[in-house]
Design an enzyme around this catalytic site. Sequence first.
Site, short mmCIF file in Angstrom:
data_model
loop_
_atom_site.label_atom_id
_atom_site.label_comp_id
_atom_site.label_asym_id
_atom_site.label_seq_id
_atom_site.Cartn_x
_atom_site.Cartn_y
_atom_site.Cartn_z
N ASP A 50 0.86 -1.17 -0.12
CA ASP A 50 0.06 -0.05 0.12
C ASP A 50 0.85 1.26 -0.13
O ASP A 50 2.13 1.05 -0.14
CB ASP A 50 -1.06 0.12 1.14
CG ASP A 50 -2.33 0.45 0.81
OD1 ASP A 50 -2.57 1.44 -0.12
OD2 ASP A 50 -3.27 0.03 1.57
N ASP A 92 -10.27 3.23 -3.99
CA ASP A 92 -10.85 1.95 -3.68
C ASP A 92 -12.10 1.95 -4.16
O ASP A 92 -12.88 2.70 -4.34
CB ASP A 92 -10.84 2.16 -1.91
CG ASP A 92 -9.62 2.01 -1.51
OD1 ASP A 92 -8.50 1.92 -1.94
OD2 ASP A 92 -9.63 1.65 -0.01
C1 GAL Z 1 -6.27 1.05 1.17
C2 GAL Z 1 -6.22 0.01 -0.04
C3 GAL Z 1 -7.43 -0.89 0.39
C4 GAL Z 1 -6.91 -1.52 1.66
C5 GAL Z 1 -6.98 -0.62 2.66
C6 GAL Z 1 -6.23 -1.19 3.82
O1 GAL Z 1 -5.05 1.96 0.92
O2 GAL Z 1 -6.36 0.83 -1.25
O3 GAL Z 1 -7.43 -1.80 -0.78
O4 GAL Z 1 -5.87 -2.50 1.54
O5 GAL Z 1 -5.96 0.44 2.17
O6 GAL Z 1 -6.29 -0.18 4.94
#
Ligand code: GAL
Length: 375
Positions: free
Chosen positions: A126, A183
Amino acid sequence: MIKHTPPMGWNSWNTYGPNINEKLIKETADAMVDTGLLAAGYEYLVIDDCWSERQRDENGRIVPSKEKFPNGMKAVADYVHSKGLKFGMYSCAGNYTCAVYPGSFEFEFIDAATFAEWGVDYLKYDYCFRPYWQKGHILYKRMGHALANCGRDILFSACSWGVDETHKWIKETGAHMWRSTGDIVDTWKSIKELALKQVELQPYNGQGCFNDMDMLVVGMYGKGNVALDGCTDEEYRTHFSLWAFLNSPLMIGCDVRNMSDATKEILTNRDIIALNQDPAGRQPYLADNNTNIMTWVKSLEGGDIAIGFFNLTDNNQCPWIPFDNFGINRSANKALQLTNLWTGEDIGVYKDIYRAPVMLPHTCMVLRGKLVDAK
Ligand code: GAL
């Protein structure tokens, strides 16, 4: 490792968010095998954010949450492997993960070694809490080097949401897939937005490093961590078909222990999955002059041609596609024998143009065409 086809699997985030534990992961592994998902190609089981303690140990090593994973991660990985699945985990290029657990910045090599020791096969990486003085491409290269030297084949799934012009540098980093969108949430609006965003990014997709349109929301029906309104089965079918047609990784996000029949039928449609996993790995392209409908076309291994009509509008549509839009001219004297991949029906042989029947809002029609001599 070279990935020739988009990765397929399951990820914990969409439904469970922070509420993960060993029991859930084991039950999910069981369900992936028992429901036929593994047999359909879904091989990676990935634990997302919130799996560790808040602090590293005195040697700088990341520690699994004692409460959620009391037997450690090697035990979980061993169980997942015993079912014939591969095991994925999650970390972050910044100081913390998005949910403020330890990130891998300045710990890249230690973490890659730890993951290799546990038997990890896939790392989602991430982009939260990153040091702003460091460029994104360097952050991903750091982990790319660490994974390439950890002694285990670990698929590198980059997740920088397409920001900082990720498409321009991600293929340099060693990533096998990269999040080309923000997301997803479990609404039709979100599905539509992500699909539209892919139009300009599709040229950057390709074998070896796939555009990841984010995890699937098929089968969530408004329940779970990223659930909002939920969608209808028709909308989930369109969502799944789009992700598959556009060569996105197919990472399931619903509770696979309790899937409805419709969910199972959507997720295991072998003809649609075959478009996603086509060995030729050709890029799909938009092939219509009709702005109301998205018409994607893709050349397939063996010479077949896939055509997908996606009605993203809120009105009925009657799309058509002239074959010279994708290079089959009248002079070729060829026709297409078309199969509807959702109904399994052979819908006949067409020359020069195909006109679809009325399509209701948010539905799709996915066809596979075999080139035959025109009569
Ligand atoms: C976001 C990511 C998601 C998930 C989330 C977890 O940045 O895009 O898919 O992994 O963090 O905190």
